[in-house]
Motif scaffolding. Structure first.
Motif, PDB file in Angstrom:
ATOM      1  N   UNK A  52       0.811  -1.222   0.000  1.00  0.00           N
ATOM      2  CA  UNK A  52       0.000   0.000   0.000  1.00  0.00           C
ATOM      3  C   UNK A  52       0.845   1.274   0.000  1.00  0.00           C
ATOM      4  N   UNK A  53       2.177   1.098   0.170  1.00  0.00           N
ATOM      5  CA  UNK A  53       3.108   2.225   0.273  1.00  0.00           C
ATOM      6  C   UNK A  53       2.666   3.211   1.358  1.00  0.00           C
ATOM      7  N   UNK A  54       2.238   2.649   2.492  1.00  0.00           N
ATOM      8  CA  UNK A  54       1.784   3.471   3.619  1.00  0.00           C
ATOM      9  C   UNK A  54       2.342   2.905   4.915  1.00  0.00           C
ATOM     10  N   UNK A  55       2.420   3.769   5.941  1.00  0.00           N
ATOM     11  CA  UNK A  55       2.880   3.334   7.255  1.00  0.00           C
ATOM     12  C   UNK A  55       1.748   2.605   7.967  1.00  0.00           C
ATOM     13  N   UNK A  56       2.038   1.397   8.439  1.00  0.00           N
ATOM     14  CA  UNK A  56       1.065   0.568   9.132  1.00  0.00           C
ATOM     15  C   UNK A  56       1.632   0.143  10.483  1.00  0.00           C
ATOM     16  N   UNK A  57       0.815  -0.548  11.287  1.00  0.00           N
ATOM     17  CA  UNK A  57       1.293  -1.096  12.544  1.00  0.00           C
ATOM     18  C   UNK A  57       0.402  -0.766  13.729  1.00  0.00           C
ATOM     19  N   UNK A  58       0.770  -1.320  14.882  1.00  0.00           N
ATOM     20  CA  UNK A  58      -0.031  -1.174  16.098  1.00  0.00           C
ATOM     21  C   UNK A  58      -0.199   0.288  16.501  1.00  0.00           C
ATOM     22  N   UNK A  59       0.898   1.085  16.434  1.00  0.00           N
ATOM     23  CA  UNK A  59       0.796   2.473  16.859  1.00  0.00           C
ATOM     24  C   UNK A  59       0.077   3.346  15.832  1.00  0.00           C
ATOM     25  N   UNK A  60       0.075   2.919  14.575  1.00  0.00           N
ATOM     26  CA  UNK A  60      -0.706   3.622  13.551  1.00  0.00           C
ATOM     27  C   UNK A  60      -2.191   3.366  13.787  1.00  0.00           C
ATOM     28  N   UNK A  61      -2.538   2.092  14.023  1.00  0.00           N
ATOM     29  CA  UNK A  61      -3.931   1.756  14.337  1.00  0.00           C
ATOM     30  C   UNK A  61      -4.396   2.484  15.595  1.00  0.00           C
ATOM     31  N   UNK A  62      -3.499   2.583  16.582  1.00  0.00           N
ATOM     32  CA  UNK A  62      -3.836   3.274  17.833  1.00  0.00           C
ATOM     33  C   UNK A  62      -4.107   4.753  17.582  1.00  0.00           C
ATOM     34  N   UNK A  63      -3.252   5.403  16.801  1.00  0.00           N
ATOM     35  CA  UNK A  63      -3.452   6.819  16.487  1.00  0.00           C
ATOM     36  C   UNK A  63      -4.773   7.042  15.756  1.00  0.00           C
ATOM     37  N   UNK A  64      -5.102   6.137  14.850  1.00  0.00           N
ATOM     38  CA  UNK A  64      -6.350   6.265  14.095  1.00  0.00           C
ATOM     39  C   UNK A  64      -7.567   6.015  14.990  1.00  0.00           C
ATOM     40  N   UNK A  65      -7.458   5.057  15.920  1.00  0.00           N
ATOM     41  CA  UNK A  65      -8.555   4.791  16.851  1.00  0.00           C
ATOM     42  C   UNK A  65      -8.751   5.966  17.803  1.00  0.00           C
ATOM     43  N   UNK A  66      -7.645   6.562  18.245  1.00  0.00           N
ATOM     44  CA  UNK A  66      -7.717   7.742  19.108  1.00  0.00           C
ATOM     45  C   UNK A  66      -8.370   8.903  18.365  1.00  0.00           C
ATOM     46  N   UNK A  67      -7.999   9.070  17.097  1.00  0.00           N
ATOM     47  CA  UNK A  67      -8.589  10.136  16.282  1.00  0.00           C
ATOM     48  C   UNK A  67     -10.096   9.950  16.134  1.00  0.00           C
TER      49      UNK A  67
END
Length: 256
Positions: A52-67
């Motif tokens: 996907x040429x994008x940053x993924x991972x646990x802390x990315x999912x966390x930031x998105x869930x927080x948002x």
């Protein structure tokens, strides 16, 4: 003043006041979007997904869930680990969401949110090294490695028992030198090492027998020093995703 002018004047004054109040509200309103810095080398916390040429991972999912819980948007951008705090303090990013442990030294420069995860250091050795390593003292006089910008570099240097402490841009670079016998052991983020080895991303290395973490700390979202409004906004959203189980699901998804 002619009577026919009065209604027009009242309308003009009303529009002017409305515009003024609208501008003031906008000035005091919380931002609708934040730029989030994450690294490409911290799998499973943060990494560059080639498909996907994008940053993924646990802390990315966390930031998105927080948002989502906080009612704002986030744009995640790739930032080298050592450049995360400089990018934050220079306003290139607004939030750090990466495997960056909370320390007293870092707290003097930035603000840490409530914790989203906790872990300590791991010790990685060559796959054929069956020696028991209960502590780092077993490595006295050896050449060891750690990732630049992490707390582990200072930890090793302060211990003062090693022949040399070499620094690397990534855990992957460090694991290659370890497999080639250029260093005796590698010290880094325990969950990252365990995950990479389990996914067979690191060849010729393993986690050391018997080693127990001694430097356990919290992983948090990070904002600029004094940005209490953003910090409070993040903490409120973190509390929400802890309560509703979203954070636990994210941690489980990434197997850490």
């Amino acid at each position: 003043m002619p009577s026919f002018i009065r209604p027009a004047l009242r309308l003009a004054l009303g529009l002017c006041l409305a515009s003024t109040f609208s501008f003031a509200a906008a000035q005091g309103a919380a931002p609708a979007s934040y730029n989030v810095g994450a690294t490409a080398t911290g799998i499973p916390f943060t990494f560059l997904d080639i498909k996907s040429n994008s940053i993924q991972g646990m802390m990315v999912d966390t930031a998105q869930a927080v948002a989502k819980a906080g009612g704002f948007q986030v744009t995640v951008q790739q930032t080298a680990f050592a450049a995360l705090i400089p990018s934050l303090t220079s306003n290139k990013i607004d939030i750090i969401s990466a495997a960056m442990l909370k320390t007293a030294a870092r707290q003097q420069v930035v603000e840490f949110s409530d914790p989203v995860y906790s872990y300590g250091e791991g010790l990685m050795v060559k796959a054929d090294d069956n020696r028991n390593y209960p502590t780092l003292d077993e490595l006295k006089g050896e050449v060891v490695g750690a990732q630049v910008g992490t707390i582990f570099v200072d930890m090793l240097q302060k211990k003062g028992i090693f022949k040399e402490v070499r620094t690397y841009d990534s855990v992957a670079d460090m694991s290659r030198d370890l497999a080639l016998g250029r260093i005796k052991a590698a010290i880094g983020d325990q969950p990252i090492m365990v995950y990479q080895i389990s996914q067979k991303a690191f060849q010729g290395v393993k986690m050391a027998n018997g080693y127990k973490s001694t430097n356990v700390s919290d992983v948090c979202l990070i904002v600029r020093k004094g940005d209490i409004d953003t910090l409070n906004r993040l903490n409120k959203a973190i509390a929400t995703i802890k309560t509703d189980g979203s954070l636990a699901q994210i941690v489980k998804k990434w197997g850490i």
